[in-house]
Structures are given as structure tokens and as C-alpha cells.
Design an enzyme around this catalytic site. Structure first.
Site, PDB file in Angstrom:
ATOM      1  N   HIS A   1       0.843  -1.202   0.000  1.00 38.32           N
ATOM      2  CA  HIS A   1       0.000   0.000   0.000  1.00 38.32           C
ATOM      3  C   HIS A   1       0.875   1.248   0.000  1.00 38.32           C
ATOM      4  O   HIS A   1       2.066   1.178   0.311  1.00 38.32           O
ATOM      5  CB  HIS A   1      -0.928   0.021   1.226  1.00 38.32           C
ATOM      6  CG  HIS A   1      -2.127  -0.870   1.082  1.00 38.32           C
ATOM      7  ND1 HIS A   1      -2.097  -2.208   1.417  1.00 38.32           N
ATOM      8  CD2 HIS A   1      -3.377  -0.620   0.623  1.00 38.32           C
ATOM      9  CE1 HIS A   1      -3.283  -2.742   1.170  1.00 38.32           C
ATOM     10  NE2 HIS A   1      -4.079  -1.811   0.690  1.00 38.32           N
TER      11      HIS A   1
ATOM     12  N   LYS B   1      -0.752   4.815   4.419  1.00 41.33           N
ATOM     13  CA  LYS B   1      -1.691   3.900   5.079  1.00 41.33           C
ATOM     14  C   LYS B   1      -1.283   3.706   6.539  1.00 41.33           C
ATOM     15  O   LYS B   1      -0.113   3.468   6.836  1.00 41.33           O
ATOM     16  CB  LYS B   1      -1.726   2.554   4.351  1.00 41.33           C
ATOM     17  CG  LYS B   1      -2.747   1.595   4.960  1.00 41.33           C
ATOM     18  CD  LYS B   1      -3.051   0.418   4.065  1.00 41.33           C
ATOM     19  CE  LYS B   1      -3.978  -0.597   4.728  1.00 41.33           C
ATOM     20  NZ  LYS B   1      -5.291  -0.029   5.077  1.00 41.33           N
TER      21      LYS B   1
END
Ligand SMILES: NC(=O)c1ccc[n+]([C@@H]2O[C@H](COP(=O)([O-])OP(=O)(O)OC[C@H]3O[C@@H](n4cnc5c(N)ncnc54)[C@H](OP(=O)(O)O)[C@@H]3O)[C@@H](O)[C@H]2O)c1
Length: 266
Positions: free
Chosen positions: A154, A158
Site C-alpha cells: 500500500h 496507510k
């Protein structure tokens, strides 16, 4: 039929802005409220402009009593603390919630809203990931001796790791083998150990650049490996999945639902 009225919690966020954009572009949906945190830099800005789709006439407001107006459905992509703080303000609205990183106790608090209204919770609203969960369960059950390793990537912003989707994939593999994930999970293997335990499920998180979300599941035996995976190429996949869930939830009985229910998977 009257348009479905929707409030968005996390309307200033990466996913929330895509949800707002798609609501404003859909004739069967009406944006009732756009909500963010009380200290947001975007407070009282126009929700449509923030979402990059032009003036909507609706200003983003803070999370407070009455902030969701008369919305039939509240769509949430925010933070665990924001979602929990929002629960008392939902009244009888259905909840479509994608926020990740909640503890088991916090999940139970969210699930309690299902006594009053439909609740669709998903760690990943992409229809592709919903299908991947199924495929992983089938492969893990069919290859019970094989090693399962999950790698997720990600963007650097995040906050929770591993991702809720990686945990859902791991849970699907464990459940298909009759295992409890807590007993077999190995998070980010480091150091010298005794080698890999039979039945262990490895889970590893990469954080880098602007990756929207990628999940890879390896199911490796002696002499071959199965590799299943999913790549989210834009946040539209989450926004469109959440809106599909919102449309589906209209008129449903109060209960907890998943994307499997929304997609009609057996
Ligand atoms: N289920 C899925 O399909 C899926 C997919 C992608 C992401 N997610 C999850 O969805 C969540 C949001 O992701 P994101 O990338 O959009 O995050 P983000 O860009 O950081 O957005 C977070 C949103 O929450 C709002 N917020 C923060 N504190 C708040 C408070 N106290 N009260 C009300 N709102 C508050 C933020 O508003 P301000 O900061 O402007 O106040 C912002 O709108 C994360 O948990 C992520 O893991 C789920």
C-alpha cells in the site's frame, strides 16, 4: 423510485472523495451530507469541488450530532476513532463501512448497529477481492499441506498494517482449513527461528509510494506454487463497490452483511 440519500463519513479522504464524485454523477443517488473531522483543513469546503467534480452546493461538515441529516445510508471510509464516534449519530441509517484497523472489541461495537439497521462491513469493497477471498479459501482447502504466504503493498500514508484485506485473506485460508488465524499467523518473519511450522500463514506488509492496494497470496508445495492476487488500479473500485452495497442495502432487514451477500455469492 426516489433517489437513495447517502451521507459520506470521511468525505475529504482519498476514498471518500471518490465516493462523493460517483454519488454526484449518479441520478439514482443523492448526497445528503459530507462529513470529516472537526479540525479538518477542508471543513466547510464544497464537497463536489473537493472531489474534483465541480460545485455541488453541499459543504463538508464536522462529525457531530445530526451531521448525517436524513440519509438512508452512511458510507464510511475514515478512521477507527471516527467510525466509533459516529455510531450514536447514525439513528436508523444503514451503514456501509470500509474503515480498517479496528480491534475485535471495536468491530463488535460497529456490529451492534445491525440490531437497528443493515450493516455492510468489508475490509475491501472491490468485487475482485471478494472473488479472490473465495478462490483463496478453495485453494487453501484443496492443498492442505501447502505453505500460505500473503504479501500486501500500500501507499506510504496507510496507517494500519497489515491491511484489513490481508487479514481477511488469511482468515479465509485459515477457516477453509479449520484453523484459527490467531494460532497460525506469522506476521513479518524476522530473526533465527526453527524454520516454518506446518500450517503457518505468513503475512507481510510493504509500504511505498502511491500504491493503491495490491495483494498476493502464495500457496506453495513441493515442486510447485499457486499464486493468486489482486491489484487495485484506482480507488474507484472501493467507491463503486461501496455504492453497490449501499443500493443493495436499501430495504434490507437489520443484520450484518458482507460483500458476499451484496454480490449474491453462495
Ligand atoms: N474497505 C475498503 O474497500 C477500503 C479501501 C481503501 C481504504 N480503506 C480504509 O478506509 C479508511 C480511509 O482510507 P483513506 O485512504 O481514504 O484515508 P484518508 O485519506 O486518511 O481519509 C480519512 C478520512 O477520515 C476523516 N477523519 C479523520 N478523523 C476524523 C474524525 N475525528 N471525525 C470524522 N472524520 C475523520 C478524514 O477527514 P479530515 O482529516 O479531513 O478530518 C478523512 O476524510 C482507512 O481505514 C483505510 O484502510 C478501506
Amino acid at each position: 423510485m426516489e433517489p437513495l440519500t447517502i451521507a459520506v463519513l470521511g468525505a475529504t479522504g482519498r476514498v471518500g472523495r471518490r465516493v462523493v464524485a460517483h454519488i454526484l454523477a449518479s441520478e439514482d443517488l443523492e448526497l445528503q451530507a459530507a462529513v470529516c473531522g472537526p479540525d479538518s483543513a477542508a471543513l466547510y469546503e464544497d464537497a463536489g469541488r473537493l472531489a474534483g467534480v465541480g460545485f455541488s452546493g453541499l459543504a463538508v461538515g464536522p462529525l457531530e450530532p445530526g451531521c448525517f441529516g436524513e440519509a438512508e445510508v452512511v458510507i464510511d471510509f475514515s478512521l477507527p476513532g471516527a467510525l466509533l464516534a459516529a455510531l450514536p449519530f447514525l439513528d436508523g441509517a444503514a451503514l456501509v463501512s470500509g474503515t480498517t484497523g479496528l480491534s475485535a472489541e471495536e468491530e463488535a461495537l460497529v456490529a451492534a448497529h445491525a440490531a437497528r439497521a443493515p450493516v455492510v462491513r468489508a475490509a475491501n469493497f472491490s468485487t475482485g477481492v471478494t472473488v479472490l477471498l473465495d478462490l483463496v479459501a478453495r485453494a487453501a482447502a484443496a492443498l492442505p499441506e501447502a505453505d500460505v504466504e500473503i504479501v500486501e503493498s500500500h501507499h506510504r500514508g496507510k496507517l494500519d498494517a497489515p491491511s484489513g484485506t490481508a487479514l481477511a485473506l488469511a482468515r479465509a485460508a485459515a477457516a477453509a482449513r479449520g484453523q484459527a488465524l490467531d494460532e497460525v499467523a506469522c506476521y513479518g518473519r524476522v530473526g533465527r527461528g526453527e524454520g516454518r511450522a506446518l500450517g503457518e500463514i505468513g503475512i507481510h506488509a510493504l509500504r511505498m509510494g502511491d500504491v493503491v492496494g495490491e495483494h498476493e497470496v502464495w500457496i506453495a508445495g513441493q515442486g510447485d506454487r499457486v499464486r493468486l492476487g489482486h491489484v487495485a488500479t484506482s480507488r474507484d473500485t472501493f467507491a463503486l463497490g461501496a455504492l453497490r452495497a449501499a443500493r443493495w442495502a436499501r430495504g434490507k432487514d437489520p443484520a450484518s452483511y458482507t460483500m458476499r451477500d451484496v454480490l449474491g455469492l453462495p
